[in-house]
Write an enzyme that holds these catalytic residues in place. Structure first.
Site, PDB file in Angstrom:
ATOM      1  CG  ASP A   1     -10.778   1.328   6.816  1.00 20.55           C
ATOM      2  OD1 ASP A   1      -9.552   1.526   6.838  1.00 20.55           O
ATOM      3  OD2 ASP A   1     -11.565   1.931   6.053  1.00 20.55           O
TER       4      ASP A   1
ATOM      5  NE  ARG B   1      -3.588   2.702   1.319  1.00 20.84           N
ATOM      6  CZ  ARG B   1      -4.577   2.782   2.210  1.00 20.84           C
ATOM      7  NH1 ARG B   1      -4.987   1.706   2.841  1.00 20.84           N
ATOM      8  NH2 ARG B   1      -5.176   3.921   2.458  1.00 20.84           N
TER       9      ARG B   1
ATOM     10  NE  ARG C   1      -7.494   3.365  -1.261  1.00 24.88           N
ATOM     11  CZ  ARG C   1      -7.824   3.836  -0.067  1.00 24.88           C
ATOM     12  NH1 ARG C   1      -8.361   3.053   0.833  1.00 24.88           N
ATOM     13  NH2 ARG C   1      -7.678   5.099   0.210  1.00 24.88           N
TER      14      ARG C   1
HETATM   15  P1  ATP Z   1     -11.843   6.256   5.048  1.00 24.69           P
HETATM   16  O1  ATP Z   1     -11.354   6.376   6.473  1.00 24.69           O
HETATM   17  O2  ATP Z   1     -12.770   7.338   4.629  1.00 24.69           O
HETATM   18  O3  ATP Z   1     -12.370   4.878   4.741  1.00 24.69           O
HETATM   19  P2  ATP Z   1      -9.270   5.593   3.989  1.00 24.69           P
HETATM   20  O4  ATP Z   1      -9.528   4.239   4.558  1.00 24.69           O
HETATM   21  O5  ATP Z   1      -8.849   5.668   2.577  1.00 24.69           O
HETATM   22  O6  ATP Z   1     -10.552   6.523   4.163  1.00 24.69           O
HETATM   23  P3  ATP Z   1      -6.707   5.841   5.117  1.00 24.69           P
HETATM   24  O7  ATP Z   1      -5.770   6.724   4.382  1.00 24.69           O
HETATM   25  O8  ATP Z   1      -6.576   4.378   4.905  1.00 24.69           O
HETATM   26  O9  ATP Z   1      -8.187   6.326   4.857  1.00 24.69           O
HETATM   27  O10 ATP Z   1      -6.573   6.062   6.686  1.00 24.69           O
HETATM   28  C1  ATP Z   1      -6.463   7.357   7.230  1.00 24.69           C
HETATM   29  C2  ATP Z   1      -6.465   7.252   8.748  1.00 24.69           C
HETATM   30  O11 ATP Z   1      -7.734   6.888   9.242  1.00 24.69           O
HETATM   31  C3  ATP Z   1      -5.550   6.209   9.352  1.00 24.69           C
HETATM   32  O12 ATP Z   1      -4.245   6.687   9.497  1.00 24.69           O
HETATM   33  C4  ATP Z   1      -6.205   5.921  10.712  1.00 24.69           C
HETATM   34  O13 ATP Z   1      -5.477   6.466  11.778  1.00 24.69           O
HETATM   35  C5  ATP Z   1      -7.540   6.626  10.610  1.00 24.69           C
HETATM   36  N1  ATP Z   1      -8.681   5.881  11.168  1.00 24.69           N
HETATM   37  C6  ATP Z   1      -9.607   6.434  11.992  1.00 24.69           C
HETATM   38  N2  ATP Z   1     -10.522   5.543  12.365  1.00 24.69           N
HETATM   39  C7  ATP Z   1     -10.184   4.357  11.759  1.00 24.69           C
HETATM   40  C8  ATP Z   1     -10.770   3.051  11.751  1.00 24.69           C
HETATM   41  N3  ATP Z   1     -11.885   2.782  12.459  1.00 24.69           N
HETATM   42  N4  ATP Z   1     -10.154   2.097  11.019  1.00 24.69           N
HETATM   43  C9  ATP Z   1      -9.035   2.381  10.295  1.00 24.69           C
HETATM   44  N5  ATP Z   1      -8.426   3.598  10.259  1.00 24.69           N
HETATM   45  C10 ATP Z   1      -9.001   4.586  10.975  1.00 24.69           C
HETATM   46 CA    CA Z   2     -11.420   2.941   4.147  1.00 23.86          CA
HETATM   47 CA    CA Z   3      -8.147   2.929   5.837  1.00 27.70          CA
END
Ligand code: ATP
Ligand code: CA
Ligand code: CA
Length: 178
Positions: A109, A95, A104
């Site tokens: 999550d 990633r 990605r």
């Molecule tokens: P989205 O959060 O809208 O699904 P994304 O998954 O693309 O977008 P990322 O770039 O993967 O976003 O993650 C950004 C940040 O989200 C991570 O660094 C993490 O700290 C934060 N985050 C907050 N809550 C969560 C959660 N429940 N699970 C995973 N990451 C989280």
């Molecule tokens: Ca996500």
């Molecule tokens: Ca994420």
């Protein structure tokens, strides 16, 4: 009980997997295979959903389609340890963190961590996108439609039933992908 340290109780969690670059279903399978040795017992796993990428800026070409799936699991890891593990597994799949919502290989999550409701910069629980995303609700309902989302007074199935467009972005379902 002298000297005995009680093992931390396991918590039921739900994880969302997504990706739109490379062998995404392969990445999902590798994640599910890697979790048990890392302290996460995998339970029920959803079908895989093929979902159109969102267009972020008007006029942009949409990225490749996504695969999305949800897995139930049980773990004694604390929320941030689980988050760190998710990020490590994303890194293992190559990633790249270019910009928000970029294409990605793997996004992992935490949708739900037990009954935890928290809103912090690095960790929001339940995941803030959960109720708004059909590509999350639909696979979540495969796993447990009657699950009441902590902090919301609705089950996964109820949220899904009330979703405005029941086909939003989902192109097809792959059963038996695991
Ligand atoms: P989205 O959060 O809208 O699904 P994304 O998954 O693309 O977008 P990322 O770039 O993967 O976003 O993650 C950004 C940040 O989200 C991570 O660094 C993490 O700290 C934060 N985050 C907050 N809550 C969560 C959660 N429940 N699970 C995973 N990451 C989280
Ligand atoms: Ca996500
Ligand atoms: Ca994420």
């Amino acid at each position: 009980v002298t000297g005995a340290i009680a093992p931390a109780a396991e918590v039921r969690v739900f994880l969302a997997m997504g990706g739109n670059l490379g062998d995404v279903l392969g990445a999902f399978r590798r994640v599910l295979a890697a979790l048990p040795a890392r302290g996460v017992r995998v339970g029920r796993v959803s079908h895989a959903y093929r979902t159109r990428a969102m267009v972020l800026h008007l006029g942009d070409e949409p990225g490749p389609d996504y695969w999305n799936a949800v897995s139930e699991a049980h773990t004694a890891l604390a929320p941030r340890a689980l988050l760190a593990l998710c990020q490590e597994l994303e890194d293992d799949e190559g990633r790249e963190r270019v910009r928000k919502w970029a294409d990605r290989t793997l996004d992992l999550d935490i949708l739900v961590y037990g009954d935890r409701v928290t809103e912090e910069p690095d960790l929001t629980l339940p995941h803030p996108g959960l109720a708004k995303r059909l590509f999350v609700l639909q696979p979540f309902a495969d796993v447990d439609p009657d699950f009441p989302i902590p902090g919301l007074s609705q089950t996964v199935g109820q949220l899904l039933a009330r979703f405005p467009d029941r086909n939003a972005g989902i192109e097809y379902v792959m059963r038996g992908w695991l």
